[in-house]
Design a protein around this motif. Structure first.
Motif, PDB file in Angstrom:
ATOM      1  N   LEU A 273     -46.315 118.561  49.423  1.00  0.00           N
ATOM      2  CA  LEU A 273     -45.603 117.380  49.792  1.00  0.00           C
ATOM      3  C   LEU A 273     -46.297 116.027  49.151  1.00  0.00           C
ATOM      4  N   GLN A 274     -45.820 115.887  48.644  1.00  0.00           N
ATOM      5  CA  GLN A 274     -46.116 114.624  47.617  1.00  0.00           C
ATOM      6  C   GLN A 274     -45.838 113.006  48.403  1.00  0.00           C
ATOM      7  N   PHE A 275     -47.783 112.447  48.365  1.00  0.00           N
ATOM      8  CA  PHE A 275     -46.789 111.265  49.159  1.00  0.00           C
ATOM      9  C   PHE A 275     -46.971 109.908  48.719  1.00  0.00           C
ATOM     10  N   TYR A 276     -46.914 109.866  47.441  1.00  0.00           N
ATOM     11  CA  TYR A 276     -46.781 108.825  46.184  1.00  0.00           C
ATOM     12  C   TYR A 276     -46.137 109.131  45.044  1.00  0.00           C
ATOM     13  N   LYS A 277     -45.496 108.026  44.340  1.00  0.00           N
ATOM     14  CA  LYS A 277     -45.050 108.302  43.063  1.00  0.00           C
ATOM     15  C   LYS A 277     -46.404 107.980  41.702  1.00  0.00           C
ATOM     16  N   LEU A 278     -46.387 109.170  40.936  1.00  0.00           N
ATOM     17  CA  LEU A 278     -47.583 109.263  39.894  1.00  0.00           C
ATOM     18  C   LEU A 278     -47.551 107.310  39.047  1.00  0.00           C
ATOM     19  N   SER A 279     -48.782 107.254  38.535  1.00  0.00           N
ATOM     20  CA  SER A 279     -48.381 106.011  37.308  1.00  0.00           C
ATOM     21  C   SER A 279     -49.231 106.553  35.774  1.00  0.00           C
ATOM     22  N   GLU A 280     -49.098 105.978  35.441  1.00  0.00           N
ATOM     23  CA  GLU A 280     -50.176 106.022  34.916  1.00  0.00           C
ATOM     24  C   GLU A 280     -51.200 105.747  34.574  1.00  0.00           C
ATOM     25  N   ASN A 281     -51.710 104.775  35.550  1.00  0.00           N
ATOM     26  CA  ASN A 281     -53.055 103.905  35.867  1.00  0.00           C
ATOM     27  C   ASN A 281     -53.488 105.060  36.935  1.00  0.00           C
ATOM     28  N   LEU A 282     -54.502 105.480  36.595  1.00  0.00           N
ATOM     29  CA  LEU A 282     -55.489 105.724  38.058  1.00  0.00           C
ATOM     30  C   LEU A 282     -55.368 104.803  38.849  1.00  0.00           C
ATOM     31  N   PRO A 283     -55.180 105.514  40.197  1.00  0.00           N
ATOM     32  CA  PRO A 283     -56.188 104.036  41.447  1.00  0.00           C
ATOM     33  C   PRO A 283     -56.868 104.358  41.233  1.00  0.00           C
ATOM     34  N   PRO A 284     -57.478 103.421  42.061  1.00  0.00           N
ATOM     35  CA  PRO A 284     -58.853 103.420  42.159  1.00  0.00           C
ATOM     36  C   PRO A 284     -59.460 104.260  43.638  1.00  0.00           C
ATOM     37  N   TYR A 285     -60.874 105.273  43.507  1.00  0.00           N
ATOM     38  CA  TYR A 285     -60.998 105.748  44.277  1.00  0.00           C
ATOM     39  C   TYR A 285     -60.357 107.322  44.969  1.00  0.00           C
ATOM     40  N   ASP A 286     -59.061 107.561  43.781  1.00  0.00           N
ATOM     41  CA  ASP A 286     -59.142 108.810  43.703  1.00  0.00           C
ATOM     42  C   ASP A 286     -58.324 109.390  45.207  1.00  0.00           C
ATOM     43  N   ASP A 287     -57.371 108.394  45.682  1.00  0.00           N
ATOM     44  CA  ASP A 287     -57.317 108.997  46.943  1.00  0.00           C
ATOM     45  C   ASP A 287     -56.112 109.592  46.327  1.00  0.00           C
ATOM     46  N   PRO A 288     -55.540 111.127  47.195  1.00  0.00           N
ATOM     47  CA  PRO A 288     -54.721 111.926  47.153  1.00  0.00           C
ATOM     48  C   PRO A 288     -53.312 111.713  47.061  1.00  0.00           C
ATOM     49  N   PHE A 289     -52.654 112.158  46.341  1.00  0.00           N
ATOM     50  CA  PHE A 289     -51.362 112.036  45.305  1.00  0.00           C
ATOM     51  C   PHE A 289     -50.466 112.951  46.122  1.00  0.00           C
ATOM     52  N   GLY A 290     -50.735 113.838  46.796  1.00  0.00           N
ATOM     53  CA  GLY A 290     -49.940 115.115  47.425  1.00  0.00           C
ATOM     54  C   GLY A 290     -51.117 116.591  47.505  1.00  0.00           C
ATOM     55  N   ASN A 291     -50.351 117.325  48.256  1.00  0.00           N
ATOM     56  CA  ASN A 291     -51.074 118.265  49.682  1.00  0.00           C
ATOM     57  C   ASN A 291     -50.532 119.531  49.605  1.00  0.00           C
ATOM     58  N   ILE A 292     -51.333 120.879  48.794  1.00  0.00           N
ATOM     59  CA  ILE A 292     -50.849 122.070  48.634  1.00  0.00           C
ATOM     60  C   ILE A 292     -51.627 122.733  49.885  1.00  0.00           C
ATOM     61  N   ALA A 293     -50.801 123.559  50.758  1.00  0.00           N
ATOM     62  CA  ALA A 293     -50.116 124.168  51.612  1.00  0.00           C
ATOM     63  C   ALA A 293     -49.802 125.546  51.800  1.00  0.00           C
ATOM     64  N   VAL A 294     -50.373 126.812  52.406  1.00  0.00           N
ATOM     65  CA  VAL A 294     -49.945 127.556  52.769  1.00  0.00           C
ATOM     66  C   VAL A 294     -49.873 128.162  53.762  1.00  0.00           C
ATOM     67  N   SER A 295     -49.277 129.201  54.816  1.00  0.00           N
ATOM     68  CA  SER A 295     -49.454 130.070  55.480  1.00  0.00           C
ATOM     69  C   SER A 295     -50.036 131.543  55.372  1.00  0.00           C
ATOM     70  N   GLY A 296     -50.115 131.733  56.472  1.00  0.00           N
ATOM     71  CA  GLY A 296     -50.542 132.942  57.486  1.00  0.00           C
ATOM     72  C   GLY A 296     -50.821 133.127  58.781  1.00  0.00           C
ATOM     73  N   SER A 297     -51.196 134.455  59.072  1.00  0.00           N
ATOM     74  CA  SER A 297     -50.803 135.150  60.437  1.00  0.00           C
ATOM     75  C   SER A 297     -52.366 134.443  60.641  1.00  0.00           C
ATOM     76  N   THR A 298     -53.357 134.525  59.836  1.00  0.00           N
ATOM     77  CA  THR A 298     -54.938 134.983  59.927  1.00  0.00           C
ATOM     78  C   THR A 298     -55.329 133.811  59.144  1.00  0.00           C
ATOM     79  N   SER A 299     -56.564 133.523  59.820  1.00  0.00           N
ATOM     80  CA  SER A 299     -57.590 132.197  58.981  1.00  0.00           C
ATOM     81  C   SER A 299     -58.153 132.743  57.778  1.00  0.00           C
ATOM     82  N   GLN A 300     -57.949 133.623  58.251  1.00  0.00           N
ATOM     83  CA  GLN A 300     -58.504 134.111  56.533  1.00  0.00           C
ATOM     84  C   GLN A 300     -57.531 135.096  55.705  1.00  0.00           C
TER      85      GLN A 300
END
Length: 329
Positions: A273-300
């Motif tokens: 999931l991408q939260f906003y479009k990346l620009s050349e200028n880094l935003p202050p405080y480095d807020d996340p621009f996205g999330n990468i997730a996986v699924s599993g039947s167990t936590s491990q």
């Protein structure tokens, strides 16, 4: 809404009114030392108890939020944050249109959890808990998420009750709301109430796991329609890590990593999931621009898959150790 919009007011109203939460001390849930800061001189109002949390009173996404260990550090961070985050043009979308005043409150240990609640006509319709990963101190910007929660059913039930009662006590009687807690040895400690549904990946994850859409319920309630929430059984766990511009922009900008990322998405090996479009200028405080997730039947299983993905995409780095973020999951 105005009470929820101010983190100081939320804490102070609740500490005066209290919320009757069964089996947990009602007066121990809220910060009785929340102080509103508008000038550097206000920093002297804080009782001499450190560490403490410093954050924007009307902010979102934990932008600028940090832990301070002394009054000298408190004043230094206050001046630095308020000088760099002055109005909405400095960082659109985090609440600076309401001003850049700050607040301080007690710092709590323990695990962090988000409770998304659906309330109609003062009645709790449904609630869902998402676990948050360990943050990169001294800041509190999100690092990782897990859904469903790893908490026991008993603790989940009581945390949901706490979130519901807190919303009612400040007058949030109709809508979808997001309540953030730290779960400590002494029970839950309220961090803040967001008078909206949860942000970042929460809406998409709830749709994927439970087949519900919080935005739809928000619109239904706003239209005076009582939502009927029917969820299907959940047989998998989602665990995801946030990606930040300073370290991970290359997964979108460099051809080999971008190709690998899109290949993983196409094969349904990951959820990106991408939260906003990346620009050349880094935003202050480095807020996340996205999330990468996986699924599993167990936590491990899910944690092992996520670590493999993070190593291949160069997300896991010496100064961004994913294994530490997700160790409680």
């Amino acid at each position: 809404m105005m009470t929820a919009n101010s983190k100081t007011r939320t804490q102070n109203v609740l500490s005066m009114r209290g919320a009757d939460i069964s089996q947990w001390p009602r007066t121990d849930m809220y910060s009785t030392k929340a102080v509103h800061l508008t000038t550097e001189m206000d920093c002297d109002k804080l009782p001499d108890r450190f560490p403490a949390i410093l954050k924007l009173d009307n902010g979102s996404g934990a932008t600028g939020a940090c832990v301070v260990e002394s009054r000298v550090e408190l004043k230094r961070e206050f001046c630095q944050i308020t000088s760099s985050l002055r109005n909405d043009s400095d960082f659109p979308g985090i609440g600076l249109s309401h001003g850049n005043s700050m607040m301080t409150m007690e710092f709590y240990g323990g695990t962090e959890h988000n409770v998304d609640v659906i309330i109609y006509d003062n009645k709790l319709i449904a609630a869902f808990i998402t676990d948050s990963g360990i943050t990169r101190r001294p800041y509190f910007i999100a690092t990782a998420r897990r859904m469903p929660s790893f908490l026991s059913e008993d603790k989940q039930a009581r945390l949901i009750e706490a979130a519901y009662r807190c919303c009612l006590q400040i007058g949030l009687s109709d809508g979808t709301f997001n309540v953030e807690f730290k779960l400590t040895e002494n029970g839950p400690k309220l961090l803040e109430i967001n008078s909206r549904m949860g942000g970042y990946c929460l809406r998409a994850w709830l749709r994927k796991l439970y087949g519900i859409d919080m935005m739809l319920y928000s619109m239904m309630i706003a239209s005076g329609i009582s939502p009927y929430v029917r969820t299907h059984p959940v047989d998998k766990i989602l665990i995801g890590v946030m990606v930040i511009p300073a370290l991970h922009a290359k997964i979108l900008k460099e051809e080999p990593l971008r190709t690998l990322l899109y290949s993983m998405i196409e094969k349904e090996e990951i959820v990106f999931l991408q939260f906003y479009k990346l620009s050349e200028n880094l935003p202050p405080y480095d807020d996340p621009f996205g999330n990468i997730a996986v699924s599993g039947s167990t936590s491990q299983e899910a944690k092992l898959k996520l670590m493999e993905v993070c190593k291949v995409l160069d997300i896991d780095q010496p100064n961004y150790q994913v294994e530490q973020f997700i160790q409680n999951f």
